[in-house]
Design an enzyme around this catalytic site. Structure first.
Site, PDB file in Angstrom:
ATOM      1  N   LYS A 111       0.924  -1.278  -0.012  1.00  0.00           N
ATOM      2  CA  LYS A 111      -0.027  -0.001   0.077  1.00  0.00           C
ATOM      3  C   LYS A 111       0.961   1.180  -0.162  1.00  0.00           C
ATOM      4  O   LYS A 111       1.523   1.409   0.852  1.00  0.00           O
ATOM      5  CB  LYS A 111      -0.824   0.242   1.243  1.00  0.00           C
ATOM      6  CG  LYS A 111      -1.625   1.396   1.458  1.00  0.00           C
ATOM      7  CD  LYS A 111      -2.435   1.529   2.727  1.00  0.00           C
ATOM      8  CE  LYS A 111      -2.806   2.891   2.978  1.00  0.00           C
ATOM      9  NZ  LYS A 111      -3.590   2.954   4.179  1.00  0.00           N
ATOM     10  N   GLY A 172      -7.918   8.767   9.901  1.00  0.00           N
ATOM     11  CA  GLY A 172      -8.177   8.956  11.434  1.00  0.00           C
ATOM     12  C   GLY A 172      -9.274   9.735  11.970  1.00  0.00           C
ATOM     13  O   GLY A 172      -9.480  10.013  12.942  1.00  0.00           O
ATOM     14  N   ASN A 220      -9.107   1.444   9.776  1.00  0.00           N
ATOM     15  CA  ASN A 220      -8.120   1.185  10.850  1.00  0.00           C
ATOM     16  C   ASN A 220      -9.133   1.705  12.024  1.00  0.00           C
ATOM     17  O   ASN A 220      -9.476   1.001  12.955  1.00  0.00           O
ATOM     18  CB  ASN A 220      -6.492   1.389  10.699  1.00  0.00           C
ATOM     19  CG  ASN A 220      -6.054   0.952  11.846  1.00  0.00           C
ATOM     20  OD1 ASN A 220      -4.695   0.858  11.777  1.00  0.00           O
ATOM     21  ND2 ASN A 220      -6.590   0.559  13.122  1.00  0.00           N
TER      22      ASN A 220
END
Lengths: 269, 66
Positions: A111, A172, A220
């Site tokens: 990635k 995030g 994530n």
């Protein structure tokens, strides 16, 4: 758990990336968990088959009481997707990928992410293009984190990236898909898988990405920072499946005014 | 001789190999990757790759990330 419906629906085709097929369209990261056990359980609950990891100096993240990440998330069971997170230049990203390939015995799926600045972690696309070119020449198979610019996404595909991964919102942030129109355009133009990478906050965000026609979602923080990460991993799995089914089913058209669901004829009043 | 390992100075006997270094770091048998002066040293070459004074060595592994 919902029961399998009695009616058999036609089977979806699996997700195919760089010649390998996957049943799960949810890809997950391994950062920000409380400990290795929680990481392992959450990933299992997510049903993910592709799992991202970071590459760092051995003096970082080494708790002698804990097993190595790759002992918990074993390359025998998962497709490990090393990332270049933390890289701000093409050069650092290329070095990181080469170290990752050595670390994983020649496994060349990576990635690529080259970041622009710390506040937004927005991708630096000029450096990303430079890194992608060099890595592809060196035989790497690249899943590329990128801005949601349809032209750049197409360019990355033409260069030979195996998957295009535009952000839904900053890494995030949990803000959800901010520019559905662009994601839709990227999906329509692409002939390689398009996955939303970054920005998902909750299961409905993942569903929206899939309803837009994305081939998958990589996340994530949305799982790791939920109050109950293992439960959220399951929610994300279901959200991805619901969104995919909804996309395949084809939604009804939106209308400005109501349209009665019950017949107007035959009323007795 | 002195080498830079993960950004820190480290004293090693002359003639030390990458394998010696990994042993000294108590990382023998671990899943890791090594770069010397920005070039990969493949695992198969660890026992034979002799380090030189001033070499910049990176020893990395996989950790949690997204």
């Amino acid at each position: 758990m919902s029961e399998t419906p009695a009616i058999q629906l036609p089977e979806d085709k699996p997700l195919e990336i760089a010649g390998r097929t996957y049943q799960s369209r949810l890809l997950v990261g391994t950062g920000k968990y409380r400990d290795m056990m929680e990481t392992g359980h959450a990933i299992e609950a997510s049903g993910a088959e592709i799992v991202t990891v970071a590459v760092r100096r051995t003096n970082l993240g080494q708790n002698p009481d804990e097993p190595n990440l790759l002992d918990v998330i074993s390359p025998e069971h998962y497709t490990i997707l090393p990332n270049t997170a933390g890289c701000y230049t093409a050069k650092d990203a290329v070095r990181t990928c080469k170290l990752a390939r050595e670390l994983l015995d020649g496994h060349d799926l990576v990635k690529l992410e080259v970041l622009g600045e710390e506040k937004t972690l927005y991708p630096n696309m000029t450096e990303t293009l430079v890194a992608a070119e060099e890595l592809i020449k060196d035989g790497f198979k690249i899943m590329v984190y990128c801005s949601d610019d349809p032209l750049l996404a197409k360019r990355l595909e033409e260069m030979g990236c195996v998957a295009i991964m535009p952000l839904g919102a900053p890494i995030g942030s949990g803000l959800g898909i901010q520019n559905r129109y662009n994601i839709r355009l990227i999906v329509e133009n692409a002939s390689v898988p398009v996955l939303v990478d970054a920005g998902v906050g909750t299961a409905s965000d993942a569903t929206i990405a899939m309803e837009l026609g994305c081939d998958g979602v990589l996340m994530n923080t949305a799982i790791a920072q939920a109050k109950d990460p293992i439960r959220m991993a399951n929610a994300m799995r279901l959200g991805i499946e619901a969104g995919r089914e909804s996309y395949l089913a084809g939604r009804m058209p939106k209308k400005l005014y109501a349209s009665a669901s019950s017949p107007i004829d035959g009323t007795f009043f | 001789m002195q080498v830079q390992v993960n950004g820190d100075a480290m004293e090693l006997p002359s003639g030390a190999t990458v394998a010696t270094l990994i042993e000294q770091m108590a990382l023998a048998g671990k899943r890791l990757a090594v770069e010397v002066n920005e070039d990969i040293v493949p695992r198969s070459q660890h026992p034979d790759f002799v380090l030189s004074d001033g070499d910049r060595v990176e020893v990395v592994h996989a950790i949690g990330g997204g």
